[in-house]
Design a protein around this motif. Structure first.
Motif, PDB file in Angstrom:
ATOM      1  N   UNK A  12       0.832  -1.190   0.000  1.00  0.00           N
ATOM      2  CA  UNK A  12       0.000   0.000   0.000  1.00  0.00           C
ATOM      3  C   UNK A  12       0.867   1.241   0.000  1.00  0.00           C
ATOM      4  N   UNK A  13       0.389   2.291  -0.661  1.00  0.00           N
ATOM      5  CA  UNK A  13       1.151   3.526  -0.734  1.00  0.00           C
ATOM      6  C   UNK A  13       2.168   3.573  -1.849  1.00  0.00           C
ATOM      7  N   UNK A  22      11.188  -6.253 -15.400  1.00  0.00           N
ATOM      8  CA  UNK A  22      11.453  -7.104 -14.243  1.00  0.00           C
ATOM      9  C   UNK A  22      12.075  -6.343 -13.082  1.00  0.00           C
ATOM     10  N   UNK A  23      12.996  -5.436 -13.396  1.00  0.00           N
ATOM     11  CA  UNK A  23      13.627  -4.648 -12.343  1.00  0.00           C
ATOM     12  C   UNK A  23      12.613  -3.731 -11.658  1.00  0.00           C
ATOM     13  N   UNK A  24      11.726  -3.132 -12.444  1.00  0.00           N
ATOM     14  CA  UNK A  24      10.711  -2.243 -11.867  1.00  0.00           C
ATOM     15  C   UNK A  24       9.758  -3.017 -10.970  1.00  0.00           C
ATOM     16  N   UNK A  25       9.346  -4.201 -11.405  1.00  0.00           N
ATOM     17  CA  UNK A  25       8.440  -5.030 -10.602  1.00  0.00           C
ATOM     18  C   UNK A  25       9.114  -5.435  -9.300  1.00  0.00           C
ATOM     19  N   UNK A  26      10.368  -5.893  -9.387  1.00  0.00           N
ATOM     20  CA  UNK A  26      11.080  -6.329  -8.181  1.00  0.00           C
ATOM     21  C   UNK A  26      11.242  -5.190  -7.185  1.00  0.00           C
ATOM     22  N   UNK A  27      11.598  -4.000  -7.692  1.00  0.00           N
ATOM     23  CA  UNK A  27      11.765  -2.854  -6.813  1.00  0.00           C
ATOM     24  C   UNK A  27      10.438  -2.437  -6.175  1.00  0.00           C
ATOM     25  N   UNK A  28       9.374  -2.492  -6.960  1.00  0.00           N
ATOM     26  CA  UNK A  28       8.064  -2.111  -6.441  1.00  0.00           C
ATOM     27  C   UNK A  28       7.619  -3.080  -5.350  1.00  0.00           C
ATOM     28  N   UNK A  29       7.838  -4.374  -5.555  1.00  0.00           N
ATOM     29  CA  UNK A  29       7.444  -5.365  -4.552  1.00  0.00           C
ATOM     30  C   UNK A  29       8.257  -5.223  -3.267  1.00  0.00           C
ATOM     31  N   UNK A  30       9.487  -4.742  -3.417  1.00  0.00           N
ATOM     32  CA  UNK A  30      10.340  -4.545  -2.243  1.00  0.00           C
ATOM     33  C   UNK A  30      10.013  -3.253  -1.500  1.00  0.00           C
ATOM     34  N   UNK A  31       9.070  -2.484  -2.020  1.00  0.00           N
ATOM     35  CA  UNK A  31       8.654  -1.245  -1.350  1.00  0.00           C
ATOM     36  C   UNK A  31       9.452  -0.018  -1.734  1.00  0.00           C
ATOM     37  N   UNK A  32      10.235  -0.093  -2.802  1.00  0.00           N
ATOM     38  CA  UNK A  32      11.091   1.022  -3.193  1.00  0.00           C
ATOM     39  C   UNK A  32      10.299   2.259  -3.594  1.00  0.00           C
ATOM     40  N   UNK A  33       9.047   2.064  -4.015  1.00  0.00           N
ATOM     41  CA  UNK A  33       8.264   3.206  -4.514  1.00  0.00           C
ATOM     42  C   UNK A  33       7.117   3.571  -3.580  1.00  0.00           C
ATOM     43  N   UNK A  34       7.180   3.126  -2.339  1.00  0.00           N
ATOM     44  CA  UNK A  34       6.139   3.488  -1.367  1.00  0.00           C
ATOM     45  C   UNK A  34       6.345   4.947  -0.948  1.00  0.00           C
ATOM     46  N   UNK A  35       5.275   5.709  -0.965  1.00  0.00           N
ATOM     47  CA  UNK A  35       5.349   7.107  -0.558  1.00  0.00           C
ATOM     48  C   UNK A  35       5.735   7.222   0.909  1.00  0.00           C
ATOM     49  N   UNK A  36       6.605   8.149   1.206  1.00  0.00           N
ATOM     50  CA  UNK A  36       6.977   8.394   2.604  1.00  0.00           C
ATOM     51  C   UNK A  36       6.466   9.762   3.013  1.00  0.00           C
ATOM     52  N   UNK A  37       6.129   9.927   4.296  1.00  0.00           N
ATOM     53  CA  UNK A  37       5.603  11.229   4.759  1.00  0.00           C
ATOM     54  C   UNK A  37       6.613  12.336   4.527  1.00  0.00           C
TER      55      UNK A  37
END
Length: 213
Positions: free
Chosen positions: A162-163, A198-213
């Motif tokens: 999420x996020x 594949x790199x984008x999917x892996x990074x997204x699943x690892x939380x690399x693109x989760x918004x931070x406050x």
């Protein structure tokens, strides 16, 4: 690789890309934009000349100058047209397949004998021309917004945290392909597309693109 008429700056006319013409007006615009795209691919931004565009399009010079005003105005309208004409996003129900489809589309476009040089010319022009840069930003905003729902739906399905910032994931797919285009002569092939997605999917699943406050 996106109508309307505009005169020169400050004359009160609509900006290119804000009015959708029809009939003969549409045919004139299509011919002019095709000629402009050809010249950009062949000669780059600094080789683009409104009078030569008019000659190639078999349109009166006065029409071109009155409607687009400047080279930057013409390029802005070309990018608007390219964004609108780009293929819609895939919707396979799978994040991996959706982003792979995006990567393949980007790679195919940038590998095209006409579209690849055209994008290089516009990107180069955007580094030194503010209006071209603005038009290029709008082009990518439209394309990213088209594909962002693939990521948003993956979040809803529980495939991503999420996020997750959907637009950043989409940009992460294209980024290595553009870097490859601009910095190497390596082919933008199926393997490159698969690695980018594949790199984008892996990074997204690892939380690399989760918004931070």
């Amino acid at each position: 690789m996106p109508v309307g008429g505009a005169g020169g700056p400050g004359d009160g006319a609509a900006e290119p890309g804000t009015v959708r013409p029809g009939g003969r007006t549409a045919r004139v615009r299509a011919a002019v934009l095709e000629a402009a795209g050809d010249m950009l691919a062949e000669q780059g931004f600094h080789g683009l000349d409104l009078a030569e565009v008019a000659r190639r399009a078999a349109v009166g010079k006065t029409t071109v100058y009155r409607r687009w005003g400047t080279v930057a105005g013409l390029v802005a309208d070309l990018l608007t047209d390219m964004a609108e004409q780009s293929l819609p996003r895939s919707d396979t129900g799978s994040l991996e397949e959706d982003l792979l489809a995006n990567a393949r589309l980007v790679a195919r476009t940038l590998s095209d004998p006409r579209q690849g040089p055209l994008f290089k010319a516009v990107i180069a022009a955007a580094t030194c021309d503010a209006r071209t840069a603005e038009a290029l930003h709008r082009f990518y905003e439209v394309r990213v917004a088209e594909w962002a729902p693939c990521v948003q739906e993956a979040v809803e399905r529980g495939e991503l945290p999420g996020g997750t910032e959907a637009s950043d994931v989409v940009r992460a797919v294209s980024a290595p392909l553009y870097y490859r285009l601009l910095t190497t002569d390596a082919p933008l092939d199926e393997a490159a597309a698969r690695r980018a997605a594949g790199a984008a999917v892996a990074a997204a699943r690892a939380g690399a693109f989760v918004r931070t406050p």
